[in-house]
Scaffold this motif. Structure first.
Motif, PDB file in Angstrom:
ATOM      1  N   PRO A  58      48.972  11.778 125.536  1.00  0.00           N
ATOM      2  CA  PRO A  58      50.170  12.116 126.306  1.00  0.00           C
ATOM      3  C   PRO A  58      50.826  13.383 125.774  1.00  0.00           C
ATOM      4  CG  PRO A  58      50.556  10.169 124.981  1.00  0.00           C
ATOM      5  CD  PRO A  58      49.106  10.520 124.826  1.00  0.00           C
ATOM      6  N   ALA A  59      51.553  14.060 126.646  1.00  0.00           N
ATOM      7  CA  ALA A  59      52.178  15.331 126.272  1.00  0.00           C
ATOM      8  C   ALA A  59      53.253  15.147 125.216  1.00  0.00           C
ATOM      9  CB  ALA A  59      52.772  15.988 127.512  1.00  0.00           C
ATOM     10  N   ALA A  60      53.873  13.983 125.159  1.00  0.00           N
ATOM     11  CA  ALA A  60      54.986  13.753 124.238  1.00  0.00           C
ATOM     12  C   ALA A  60      54.549  13.074 122.937  1.00  0.00           C
ATOM     13  CB  ALA A  60      56.041  12.905 124.932  1.00  0.00           C
ATOM     14  N   ALA A  61      53.248  13.053 122.633  1.00  0.00           N
ATOM     15  CA  ALA A  61      52.778  12.394 121.416  1.00  0.00           C
ATOM     16  C   ALA A  61      53.252  13.163 120.187  1.00  0.00           C
ATOM     17  CB  ALA A  61      51.259  12.312 121.421  1.00  0.00           C
ATOM     18  N   GLY A  62      53.697  12.452 119.168  1.00  0.00           N
ATOM     19  CA  GLY A  62      54.114  13.078 117.925  1.00  0.00           C
ATOM     20  C   GLY A  62      55.532  13.611 117.931  1.00  0.00           C
ATOM     21  N   ILE A  63      56.369  13.087 118.790  1.00  0.00           N
ATOM     22  CA  ILE A  63      57.750  13.554 118.862  1.00  0.00           C
ATOM     23  C   ILE A  63      58.520  13.157 117.596  1.00  0.00           C
ATOM     24  CG2 ILE A  63      59.920  13.278 120.117  1.00  0.00           C
ATOM     25  CD1 ILE A  63      57.927  15.010 121.555  1.00  0.00           C
ATOM     26  N   ALA A  64      58.179  12.039 117.017  1.00  0.00           N
ATOM     27  CA  ALA A  64      58.897  11.548 115.839  1.00  0.00           C
ATOM     28  C   ALA A  64      58.789  12.519 114.669  1.00  0.00           C
ATOM     29  CB  ALA A  64      58.370  10.178 115.437  1.00  0.00           C
ATOM     30  N   ASP A  81      66.767  15.539 126.976  1.00  0.00           N
ATOM     31  CA  ASP A  81      65.631  16.118 127.688  1.00  0.00           C
ATOM     32  C   ASP A  81      64.867  15.025 128.431  1.00  0.00           C
ATOM     33  OD1 ASP A  81      62.521  16.995 127.555  1.00  0.00           O
ATOM     34  OD2 ASP A  81      63.831  18.763 127.680  1.00  0.00           O
ATOM     35  N   PRO A  82      64.457  15.268 129.688  1.00  0.00           N
ATOM     36  CA  PRO A  82      63.779  14.214 130.451  1.00  0.00           C
ATOM     37  C   PRO A  82      62.401  13.826 129.912  1.00  0.00           C
ATOM     38  CG  PRO A  82      63.992  16.213 131.765  1.00  0.00           C
ATOM     39  CD  PRO A  82      64.715  16.453 130.490  1.00  0.00           C
ATOM     40  N   VAL A  83      61.771  14.676 129.117  1.00  0.00           N
ATOM     41  CA  VAL A  83      60.457  14.348 128.555  1.00  0.00           C
ATOM     42  C   VAL A  83      60.596  13.882 127.107  1.00  0.00           C
ATOM     43  CG1 VAL A  83      58.195  15.281 127.930  1.00  0.00           C
ATOM     44  CG2 VAL A  83      59.271  15.966 130.077  1.00  0.00           C
ATOM     45  N   ILE A  84      61.349  14.612 126.326  1.00  0.00           N
ATOM     46  CA  ILE A  84      61.461  14.309 124.899  1.00  0.00           C
ATOM     47  C   ILE A  84      62.321  13.072 124.655  1.00  0.00           C
ATOM     48  CG2 ILE A  84      62.241  15.206 122.675  1.00  0.00           C
ATOM     49  CD1 ILE A  84      61.573  17.993 123.699  1.00  0.00           C
ATOM     50  N   GLY A  85      63.408  12.908 125.404  1.00  0.00           N
ATOM     51  CA  GLY A  85      64.322  11.781 125.201  1.00  0.00           C
ATOM     52  C   GLY A  85      63.647  10.421 125.290  1.00  0.00           C
ATOM     53  N   PRO A  86      62.933  10.128 126.380  1.00  0.00           N
ATOM     54  CA  PRO A  86      62.249   8.828 126.441  1.00  0.00           C
ATOM     55  C   PRO A  86      61.179   8.654 125.361  1.00  0.00           C
ATOM     56  CG  PRO A  86      62.429   9.770 128.628  1.00  0.00           C
ATOM     57  CD  PRO A  86      62.888  10.823 127.662  1.00  0.00           C
ATOM     58  N   ALA A  87      60.521   9.752 124.975  1.00  0.00           N
ATOM     59  CA  ALA A  87      59.505   9.646 123.922  1.00  0.00           C
ATOM     60  C   ALA A  87      60.160   9.310 122.582  1.00  0.00           C
ATOM     61  CB  ALA A  87      58.722  10.951 123.820  1.00  0.00           C
ATOM     62  N   VAL A  88      61.321   9.894 122.311  1.00  0.00           N
ATOM     63  CA  VAL A  88      62.034   9.585 121.067  1.00  0.00           C
ATOM     64  C   VAL A  88      62.475   8.123 121.077  1.00  0.00           C
ATOM     65  CG1 VAL A  88      64.129  10.051 119.741  1.00  0.00           C
ATOM     66  CG2 VAL A  88      62.776  11.943 120.612  1.00  0.00           C
ATOM     67  N   ARG A  89      63.007   7.668 122.230  1.00  0.00           N
ATOM     68  CA  ARG A  89      63.426   6.268 122.329  1.00  0.00           C
ATOM     69  C   ARG A  89      62.253   5.320 122.117  1.00  0.00           C
ATOM     70  NH1 ARG A  89      65.235   7.826 126.954  1.00  0.00           N
ATOM     71  NH2 ARG A  89      67.216   8.849 126.924  1.00  0.00           N
ATOM     72  N   GLU A  90      61.108   5.696 122.638  1.00  0.00           N
ATOM     73  CA  GLU A  90      59.930   4.831 122.515  1.00  0.00           C
ATOM     74  C   GLU A  90      59.401   4.819 121.078  1.00  0.00           C
ATOM     75  OE1 GLU A  90      55.379   5.034 124.007  1.00  0.00           O
ATOM     76  OE2 GLU A  90      56.910   5.370 125.544  1.00  0.00           O
ATOM     77  N   GLU A  91      59.330   5.988 120.440  1.00  0.00           N
ATOM     78  CA  GLU A  91      58.746   6.069 119.099  1.00  0.00           C
ATOM     79  C   GLU A  91      59.707   5.616 118.001  1.00  0.00           C
ATOM     80  OE1 GLU A  91      56.691   9.617 117.949  1.00  0.00           O
ATOM     81  OE2 GLU A  91      56.044   9.990 120.000  1.00  0.00           O
ATOM     82  N   LEU A  92      60.964   6.049 118.085  1.00  0.00           N
ATOM     83  CA  LEU A  92      61.900   5.790 116.988  1.00  0.00           C
ATOM     84  C   LEU A  92      62.887   4.672 117.289  1.00  0.00           C
ATOM     85  CD1 LEU A  92      62.636   9.487 115.993  1.00  0.00           C
ATOM     86  CD2 LEU A  92      61.092   7.878 114.886  1.00  0.00           C
ATOM     87  N   GLY A  93      63.081   4.347 118.547  1.00  0.00           N
ATOM     88  CA  GLY A  93      63.962   3.255 118.917  1.00  0.00           C
ATOM     89  C   GLY A  93      65.404   3.705 119.142  1.00  0.00           C
ATOM     90  N   LEU A  94      66.170   2.810 119.738  1.00  0.00           N
ATOM     91  CA  LEU A  94      67.570   3.101 120.029  1.00  0.00           C
ATOM     92  C   LEU A  94      68.421   3.146 118.759  1.00  0.00           C
ATOM     93  CD1 LEU A  94      68.174   1.037 123.269  1.00  0.00           C
ATOM     94  CD2 LEU A  94      68.058   3.505 123.029  1.00  0.00           C
TER      95      LEU A  94
END
Length: 107
Positions: free
Chosen positions: A8-14, A65-78
């Motif tokens: 996925p394009a957002a892999a490794g956001i953490a 950001d519409p792409v980075i924000g959900p990826a951060v939420r998914e990888e690092l949590g709320l």
């Protein structure tokens, strides 16, 4: 090359976001620096405010950001987003608080 296209394009956001421990160290550092600066002149903590505001605005922009924000939420949590927002708010308020405390005192 086929392996890259399946990721996925957002892999490794953490890896791009600062760890929460680092954010809290920034809060402590800004508070200590603001306190020391306020002891010299009331307006000196305001010089810390601008770099802190620019840093926090970049961090919050990533969350919005519409792409980075959900990826951060998914990888690092709320919990990470909550801690980053709280640390960011403290980084912005503490220099203003120390400047206000010193401004109100008559020497």
């Amino acid at each position: 090359m086929a392996l890259l296209s399946t990721m996925p394009a957002a892999a490794g956001i953490a890896e791009r976001e600062p760890p929460s421990a680092e954010l809290w160290i920034f809060v402590i550092g800004i508070a200590a620096l603001s306190w020391v600066m306020a002891c010299r002149r009331w307006w000196l903590p305001l010089t810390v405010w601008l770099p802190a505001a620019l840093f926090i605005s970049g961090l919050v922009a990533d969350f919005a950001d519409p792409v980075i924000g959900p990826a951060v939420r998914e990888e690092l949590g709320l919990a990470y987003i909550f801690q980053a927002d709280l640390a960011g708010a403290l980084m912005l308020v503490v220099p203003l608080m120390f400047a206000n405390i010193r401004f109100g005192r008559k020497e």
